[in-house]
Design a protein around this motif. Structure first.
Motif, mmCIF file in Angstrom:
data_model
loop_
_atom_site.group_PDB
_atom_site.id
_atom_site.type_symbol
_atom_site.label_atom_id
_atom_site.label_comp_id
_atom_site.label_asym_id
_atom_site.label_seq_id
_atom_site.Cartn_x
_atom_site.Cartn_y
_atom_site.Cartn_z
ATOM 1 N N ILE A 9 0.834 -1.199 0.000
ATOM 2 C CA ILE A 9 0.000 0.000 0.000
ATOM 3 C C ILE A 9 0.874 1.256 0.000
ATOM 4 O O ILE A 9 2.060 1.204 0.329
ATOM 5 C CB ILE A 9 -0.958 0.006 1.211
ATOM 6 C CG1 ILE A 9 -0.177 0.025 2.520
ATOM 7 C CG2 ILE A 9 -1.883 -1.208 1.147
ATOM 8 C CD1 ILE A 9 -1.065 0.117 3.750
ATOM 9 N N PRO A 10 0.300 2.407 -0.367
ATOM 10 C CA PRO A 10 1.092 3.638 -0.443
ATOM 11 C C PRO A 10 1.670 4.058 0.907
ATOM 12 O O PRO A 10 1.024 3.940 1.937
ATOM 13 C CB PRO A 10 0.055 4.677 -0.923
ATOM 14 C CG PRO A 10 -1.013 3.886 -1.597
ATOM 15 C CD PRO A 10 -1.094 2.600 -0.840
ATOM 16 N N ASP A 11 2.929 4.554 0.865
ATOM 17 C CA ASP A 11 3.534 5.101 2.083
ATOM 18 C C ASP A 11 4.212 6.447 1.850
ATOM 19 O O ASP A 11 4.821 7.005 2.757
ATOM 20 C CB ASP A 11 4.527 4.109 2.700
ATOM 21 C CG ASP A 11 5.743 3.848 1.807
ATOM 22 O OD1 ASP A 11 5.815 4.412 0.699
ATOM 23 O OD2 ASP A 11 6.623 3.081 2.235
ATOM 24 N N GLY A 12 4.148 6.974 0.612
ATOM 25 C CA GLY A 12 4.702 8.295 0.328
ATOM 26 C C GLY A 12 6.181 8.290 -0.010
ATOM 27 O O GLY A 12 6.742 9.340 -0.313
ATOM 28 N N ILE A 41 -1.873 10.225 2.299
ATOM 29 C CA ILE A 41 -1.116 8.996 2.535
ATOM 30 C C ILE A 41 -0.452 9.033 3.905
ATOM 31 O O ILE A 41 -0.450 8.040 4.639
ATOM 32 C CB ILE A 41 -0.073 8.793 1.416
ATOM 33 C CG1 ILE A 41 -0.780 8.446 0.098
ATOM 34 C CG2 ILE A 41 0.923 7.703 1.787
ATOM 35 C CD1 ILE A 41 0.129 8.435 -1.116
ATOM 36 N N ILE A 42 0.124 10.181 4.278
ATOM 37 C CA ILE A 42 0.770 10.309 5.590
ATOM 38 C C ILE A 42 -0.262 10.107 6.698
ATOM 39 O O ILE A 42 0.001 9.432 7.699
ATOM 40 C CB ILE A 42 1.458 11.686 5.716
ATOM 41 C CG1 ILE A 42 2.689 11.753 4.800
ATOM 42 C CG2 ILE A 42 1.871 11.960 7.171
ATOM 43 C CD1 ILE A 42 3.328 13.120 4.720
ATOM 44 N N ARG A 43 -1.444 10.669 6.528
ATOM 45 C CA ARG A 43 -2.477 10.502 7.553
ATOM 46 C C ARG A 43 -2.936 9.045 7.634
ATOM 47 O O ARG A 43 -3.141 8.504 8.728
ATOM 48 C CB ARG A 43 -3.676 11.411 7.256
ATOM 49 C CG ARG A 43 -4.778 11.276 8.302
ATOM 50 C CD ARG A 43 -5.761 12.417 8.291
ATOM 51 N NE ARG A 43 -6.379 12.621 6.990
ATOM 52 C CZ ARG A 43 -7.358 13.503 6.780
ATOM 53 N NH1 ARG A 43 -7.814 14.253 7.766
ATOM 54 N NH2 ARG A 43 -7.873 13.641 5.578
ATOM 55 N N LEU A 44 -3.082 8.394 6.484
ATOM 56 C CA LEU A 44 -3.443 6.976 6.486
ATOM 57 C C LEU A 44 -2.385 6.147 7.213
ATOM 58 O O LEU A 44 -2.707 5.271 8.018
ATOM 59 C CB LEU A 44 -3.596 6.462 5.057
ATOM 60 C CG LEU A 44 -3.809 4.948 4.957
ATOM 61 C CD1 LEU A 44 -5.244 4.593 5.299
ATOM 62 C CD2 LEU A 44 -3.424 4.411 3.593
#
Length: 273
Positions: free
Chosen positions: A36-39, A209-212
């Protein structure tokens, strides 16, 4: 399954978040794993057996053995064909832009062989050194020498980009771009252009993405935490908003994520990262 991270050299720590290794025995049967995305952007060396990345339920490609995976904007699946032994560099969102001339957004959601980004002969030599290295410490020294030799000018990291990312990180992605820019909307278009070139995604998308990731870490490190509380502490409007964002970036809702054996790898990584 063994996953470890290592701090970078001080001359690279503004650009490189960490080095990491992942080892999984070949006899460990695991389903496809969801990434999943992590930035961040990753430079990876596959030292074990091949790894498949799925384009659909049944179609896949074999990942290059020396590659960069750009910004991830949607979940994808990987599955090893046997023994997993990966050595990698994780760059901060703006970090990898220091080493190539093409816009970072062109690397998004795909693996790019290192030979497409750097001189082929130097990459072949680098890859051979990484393969033959006797330890992770040696591999880190080899890749850092390669990176430092190509780090000629840090000025490519624009102050407006780093300050925006710092603000997003400090607020766990909850700060709005307008508030960061103090409502100076004339700066927004310029910021978005710079993000496209240096980060690969928009500032708003990186903030989401950072908040997720902040919410995901809370879920993994505080099992049993009420999801409404997770949503509240990470400044989502409500649980429905949290669930919608979570599903967009992971493909499943929060409860399914925690109960899904396709999440073993990402749960291991994001609980420690």
């Amino acid at each position: 399954m063994n996953y470890e991270t290592f701090a970078p050299h001080p001359n690279l720590d503004a650009i490189v978040k960490c080095h990491w290794i992942l080892e999984v025995p070949g006899d460990m049967e695991a389903p496809k794993q969801r990434v999943i995305p992590d930035g961040c952007i990753e430079m990876c060396f596959i030292l074990g057996d091949d790894v498949k990345r799925f384009n659909s339920e049944n179609e896949f490609i074999i990942q290059p053995r020396a590659m960069v995976f750009g910004q991830i904007t949607k979940p994808y699946f990987v599955k090893p064909t046997g023994y997993v032994n990966t050595f990698a560099v994780r760059f901060y969102p703006y970090g990898f832009a220091n080493f190539i001339t093409q816009p970072i957004h062109e690397l998004a959601d795909k693996e790019t062989p290192l030979t497409s980004l750097f001189e082929e002969s130097s990459i072949k030599e680098l890859e051979q050194k990484i393969i033959e290295a006797a330890s992770t410490k040696s591999r880190i020294a080899i890749i850092e020498s390669f990176l430092l030799s190509r780090l000629t000018d840090k000025s490519i990291i624009d102050n407006i980009v780093t300050s925006t990312i710092d603000s997003l990180s400090q607020t766990k992605g909850s700060a709005s771009i307008n508030s960061i820019l103090k409502d100076d909307l004339s700066k927004r278009r310029n910021l978005e252009r710079k993000f496209s070139k240096q980060v690969g995604i928009s500032p708003k998308q990186l903030g989401r993405i950072i908040r997720l990731q902040a919410a995901l870490k809370m879920m993994l490190n505080k099992p049993g935490e009420n999801l409404t509380q997770v949503a509240y502490e990470n400044e989502y409007y409500d649980q429905a908003h949290f669930t919608k964002d979570f599903k967009e970036f992971t493909g499943v809702n929060p409860k399914q994520y925690l109960d899904n054996d396709q999440m073993m790898l990402s749960s291991l990584i994001y609980s420690k990262d």
